[in-house]
Design a protein around this motif. Sequence first.
Motif, PDB file in Angstrom:
ATOM      1  N   PHE A 226      47.008  42.815  41.424  1.00 34.51           N
ATOM      2  CA  PHE A 226      46.558  42.208  40.164  1.00 34.51           C
ATOM      3  C   PHE A 226      47.722  41.430  39.574  1.00 34.51           C
ATOM      4  O   PHE A 226      48.169  41.686  38.453  1.00 34.51           O
TER       5      PHE A 226
ATOM      6  N   THR B  63      37.833  41.937  33.202  1.00 34.80           N
ATOM      7  CA  THR B  63      39.088  41.966  33.951  1.00 34.80           C
ATOM      8  C   THR B  63      39.711  40.584  34.026  1.00 34.80           C
ATOM      9  O   THR B  63      40.940  40.448  34.091  1.00 34.80           O
ATOM     10  N   MET B  64      38.877  39.554  34.026  1.00 36.89           N
ATOM     11  CA  MET B  64      39.338  38.178  34.194  1.00 36.89           C
ATOM     12  C   MET B  64      39.458  37.431  32.866  1.00 36.89           C
ATOM     13  O   MET B  64      39.515  36.202  32.829  1.00 36.89           O
TER      14      MET B  64
ATOM     15  N   HIS C 167      39.255  36.271  42.142  1.00 35.37           N
ATOM     16  CA  HIS C 167      40.270  37.285  42.440  1.00 35.37           C
ATOM     17  C   HIS C 167      39.738  38.229  43.519  1.00 35.37           C
ATOM     18  O   HIS C 167      38.593  38.689  43.439  1.00 35.37           O
TER      19      HIS C 167
ATOM     20  N   HIS D 204      35.376  38.034  39.506  1.00 35.86           N
ATOM     21  CA  HIS D 204      36.308  39.158  39.560  1.00 35.86           C
ATOM     22  C   HIS D 204      36.355  39.808  40.946  1.00 35.86           C
ATOM     23  O   HIS D 204      35.586  39.468  41.848  1.00 35.86           O
TER      24      HIS D 204
ATOM     25  N   ASN E  70      32.177  33.326  33.032  1.00 35.93           N
ATOM     26  CA  ASN E  70      32.902  34.467  33.586  1.00 35.93           C
ATOM     27  C   ASN E  70      31.869  35.525  33.971  1.00 35.93           C
ATOM     28  O   ASN E  70      31.258  36.163  33.108  1.00 35.93           O
TER      29      ASN E  70
ATOM     30  N   CYS F  83      35.537  45.675  39.634  1.00 40.08           N
ATOM     31  CA  CYS F  83      35.905  45.151  38.317  1.00 40.08           C
ATOM     32  C   CYS F  83      34.694  44.535  37.639  1.00 40.08           C
ATOM     33  O   CYS F  83      33.558  44.701  38.087  1.00 40.08           O
ATOM     34  N   ARG F  84      34.925  43.813  36.572  1.00 45.23           N
ATOM     35  CA  ARG F  84      33.865  43.116  35.842  1.00 45.23           C
ATOM     36  C   ARG F  84      34.480  41.922  35.130  1.00 45.23           C
ATOM     37  O   ARG F  84      35.678  41.680  35.235  1.00 45.23           O
ATOM     38  N   ALA F  85      33.656  41.190  34.386  1.00 39.32           N
ATOM     39  CA  ALA F  85      34.124  39.949  33.759  1.00 39.32           C
ATOM     40  C   ALA F  85      35.341  40.175  32.863  1.00 39.32           C
ATOM     41  O   ALA F  85      36.263  39.350  32.832  1.00 39.32           O
TER      42      ALA F  85
ATOM     43  N   ASP G 146      29.792  38.797  35.720  1.00 36.81           N
ATOM     44  CA  ASP G 146      29.691  40.129  36.309  1.00 36.81           C
ATOM     45  C   ASP G 146      28.935  39.918  37.623  1.00 36.81           C
ATOM     46  O   ASP G 146      27.742  39.588  37.608  1.00 36.81           O
TER      47      ASP G 146
END
Length: 264
Positions: free
Chosen positions: A239, A37-38, A98, A29, A56, A33-35, A58
Amino acid sequence: MEEQVTVKGLRLNYRFAGTPGGRPVIIMHGWGCRAETMALFEDCITSTYPECAVYNLDLPGFGMSEEPDKVYGIEDYTDTIERFADSIGLDAPILIGHSFGGRIAILYSSRRPVSGVILVDAAGVKPRRKLKYYIKVYSFKAAKKIAPLIFGKAKGAEIIERRRGKSGSADYAAASPMMRAILSKVVNEDLRHAMPAIKAPTLLIWGENDTATPLSDARIMESLIPDAGLVSFPGCGHFSFLDNPVQTRAVVSSFINSLNKKQS
């Protein structure tokens, strides 16, 4: 499924989905953000290609992962993810990054085997600054030197911190002291030198209205990465994958399918 592993003495949290032992995909990410978000990428891949094993993350200092105990640069973050991949036994993963996570994906894929890379509104090109920026930066640095002399050490530090909070970005203001120091370091790291070493197929997904990492950055990456292709979304920002989830799913699925064809 939430899981944790210790890497370089840090507790690293990640979400696992898909088939254990399947084709590995690492998702990273952006800053702040954190996992979760994706999650779109996680769902897109596992629903279309259930044979994949999706991790995915963090990243250190975000979500449920521990904060680094020193000021990390991109080299440190990349080394952490490389060690994560080694500890799980992930060979030639597909990388998705990202923004800030894109920085890690760029450096990782420039020096280790990967099957493919997806860079989404990725950072990595140091921006050209206007005169106003340098005036702001250097006046702040001067104030840091002068304020303690005029107001004393404690009062001077308070004044500087107040000024920093007003003039800094939202990401900076929301971060802990350690993560502020890390942000100050990583934001100035230029990765253009690493891009020509990326040999894997690379998909660039960008929002045409992105002001944080503008479309011009994507075009630089496309020109420097040997096997790169750019897909841009009109009317979308930093985003872009959340602004346009339908097209994001379509281009990601098509890209993974092309990688599967090359492997078979």
